[in-house]
Design a protein around this motif. Sequence first.
Motif, PDB file in Angstrom:
ATOM      1  N   LEU A 218       0.818  -1.211   0.000  1.00 44.52           N
ATOM      2  CA  LEU A 218       0.000   0.000   0.000  1.00 44.52           C
ATOM      3  C   LEU A 218       0.851   1.260   0.000  1.00 44.52           C
ATOM      4  O   LEU A 218       0.573   2.212  -0.745  1.00 44.52           O
ATOM      5  CB  LEU A 218      -0.930  -0.014   1.216  1.00 44.52           C
ATOM      6  N   VAL A 219       1.898   1.286   0.819  1.00 45.74           N
ATOM      7  CA  VAL A 219       2.748   2.477   0.901  1.00 45.74           C
ATOM      8  C   VAL A 219       3.452   2.736  -0.428  1.00 45.74           C
ATOM      9  O   VAL A 219       3.514   3.881  -0.901  1.00 45.74           O
ATOM     10  CB  VAL A 219       3.761   2.326   2.052  1.00 45.74           C
ATOM     11  N   PHE A 220       3.972   1.702  -1.049  1.00 49.71           N
ATOM     12  CA  PHE A 220       4.650   1.893  -2.334  1.00 49.71           C
ATOM     13  C   PHE A 220       3.665   2.313  -3.423  1.00 49.71           C
ATOM     14  O   PHE A 220       4.005   3.126  -4.292  1.00 49.71           O
ATOM     15  CB  PHE A 220       5.389   0.618  -2.736  1.00 49.71           C
ATOM     16  N   LEU A 221       2.452   1.786  -3.391  1.00 51.61           N
ATOM     17  CA  LEU A 221       1.448   2.211  -4.365  1.00 51.61           C
ATOM     18  C   LEU A 221       1.072   3.679  -4.161  1.00 51.61           C
ATOM     19  O   LEU A 221       0.941   4.439  -5.130  1.00 51.61           O
ATOM     20  CB  LEU A 221       0.204   1.326  -4.251  1.00 51.61           C
ATOM     21  N   LEU A 222       0.893   4.083  -2.910  1.00 49.04           N
ATOM     22  CA  LEU A 222       0.581   5.483  -2.629  1.00 49.04           C
ATOM     23  C   LEU A 222       1.722   6.400  -3.050  1.00 49.04           C
ATOM     24  O   LEU A 222       1.489   7.499  -3.575  1.00 49.04           O
ATOM     25  CB  LEU A 222       0.286   5.664  -1.140  1.00 49.04           C
ATOM     26  N   ASP A 223       2.951   5.953  -2.829  1.00 48.65           N
ATOM     27  CA  ASP A 223       4.106   6.745  -3.237  1.00 48.65           C
ATOM     28  C   ASP A 223       4.148   6.891  -4.754  1.00 48.65           C
ATOM     29  O   ASP A 223       4.464   7.967  -5.282  1.00 48.65           O
ATOM     30  CB  ASP A 223       5.381   6.087  -2.724  1.00 48.65           C
ATOM     31  N   LEU A 224       3.831   5.818  -5.460  1.00 48.98           N
ATOM     32  CA  LEU A 224       3.799   5.871  -6.923  1.00 48.98           C
ATOM     33  C   LEU A 224       2.701   6.811  -7.409  1.00 48.98           C
ATOM     34  O   LEU A 224       2.917   7.622  -8.324  1.00 48.98           O
ATOM     35  CB  LEU A 224       3.588   4.467  -7.486  1.00 48.98           C
ATOM     36  N   ILE A 225       1.527   6.722  -6.800  1.00 49.06           N
ATOM     37  CA  ILE A 225       0.418   7.599  -7.193  1.00 49.06           C
ATOM     38  C   ILE A 225       0.776   9.060  -6.936  1.00 49.06           C
ATOM     39  O   ILE A 225       0.498   9.945  -7.755  1.00 49.06           O
ATOM     40  CB  ILE A 225      -0.860   7.205  -6.437  1.00 49.06           C
ATOM     41  N   TRP A 226       1.406   9.330  -5.788  1.00 53.19           N
ATOM     42  CA  TRP A 226       1.818  10.700  -5.466  1.00 53.19           C
ATOM     43  C   TRP A 226       2.808  11.218  -6.513  1.00 53.19           C
ATOM     44  O   TRP A 226       2.717  12.360  -6.961  1.00 53.19           O
ATOM     45  CB  TRP A 226       2.442  10.730  -4.073  1.00 53.19           C
ATOM     46  N   ALA A 227       3.774  10.360  -6.898  1.00 49.11           N
ATOM     47  CA  ALA A 227       4.783  10.775  -7.876  1.00 49.11           C
ATOM     48  C   ALA A 227       4.154  11.053  -9.236  1.00 49.11           C
ATOM     49  O   ALA A 227       4.541  12.007  -9.930  1.00 49.11           O
ATOM     50  CB  ALA A 227       5.856   9.698  -7.997  1.00 49.11           C
ATOM     51  N   VAL A 228       3.182  10.235  -9.627  1.00 47.78           N
ATOM     52  CA  VAL A 228       2.542  10.423 -10.928  1.00 47.78           C
ATOM     53  C   VAL A 228       1.687  11.686 -10.941  1.00 47.78           C
ATOM     54  O   VAL A 228       1.659  12.433 -11.930  1.00 47.78           O
ATOM     55  CB  VAL A 228       1.689   9.190 -11.279  1.00 47.78           C
ATOM     56  N   MET A 229       1.002  11.958  -9.834  1.00 44.22           N
ATOM     57  CA  MET A 229       0.090  13.101  -9.780  1.00 44.22           C
ATOM     58  C   MET A 229       0.799  14.422  -9.517  1.00 44.22           C
ATOM     59  O   MET A 229       0.230  15.486  -9.794  1.00 44.22           O
ATOM     60  CB  MET A 229      -0.959  12.864  -8.692  1.00 44.22           C
ATOM     61  N   SER A 230       2.012  14.380  -8.979  1.00 40.45           N
ATOM     62  CA  SER A 230       2.708  15.633  -8.649  1.00 40.45           C
ATOM     63  C   SER A 230       3.469  16.186  -9.851  1.00 40.45           C
ATOM     64  O   SER A 230       3.642  15.530 -10.851  1.00 40.45           O
ATOM     65  CB  SER A 230       3.674  15.389  -7.494  1.00 40.45           C
TER      66      SER A 230
END
Length: 230
Positions: A218-230
């Motif tokens: 979950l943490v790595f997925l959230l980090d990936l989503i944050w990176a894509v959206m930022s």
Amino acid sequence: MRFLLPVISSLFELRRPPVRRVLLKQIYFTGNEAAWIMLLIGFALGGIVVSQLHDQYGQSREAAMRLLAALSFRELTPLMVGLVLIARSSSAVASELASMRVHGELRSLMRYGIDPVGYLVLPRVLGMTLAATLLGFLLALSAQLGGAFFVSGVDATYQLFQMDRIVTPAMVGICLGKSALFGFAASTLACVVGLRAKAYVTEIPKASSRAVVRGLVLVFLLDLIWAVMS
């Protein structure tokens, strides 16, 4: 979402002294007892990153410190906080709640009219989220200290005084926001896993293992989503 709504609606339970005591204990366990771990990890992380940038890639001291600040505040610090919390606190929360379910303590609470979400889940989620935010800031600062000590040795004070030019409010906001997000996600998942454990003793270690594995994903997925959206 079905689990988050009861947690949010139970915020008024914080007015009760027993709930506040559980919250303070969770903050102490998650934050205070892990502070020295974060200091050591941050100091070592700062030295490692700066050594690679300065020695391997030929970056100047100032450039290495700027890159360290960008990496630590934006990415490395929140991720490390999430990993440490999952390994240390999520497993403990999941096994504790699973044990309470196995031994019938949850049924006893409901029998006395005590909401398990307000008494057990809310203080743990809120405590881990607040502790993760503070630990993220502490880890980022210790990383800067480790990097400054590596590039300047005993003259690290000069590099530290330059932090106001290197670290921007946006970096601090990202660090605190991501750390809080990862802490909230890890704690919520740990509570869900613990409360959904079956009423068998063998489910207690399984709940701890599930909380760690699923928390990492979950943490790595959230980090990936944050990176894509930022």
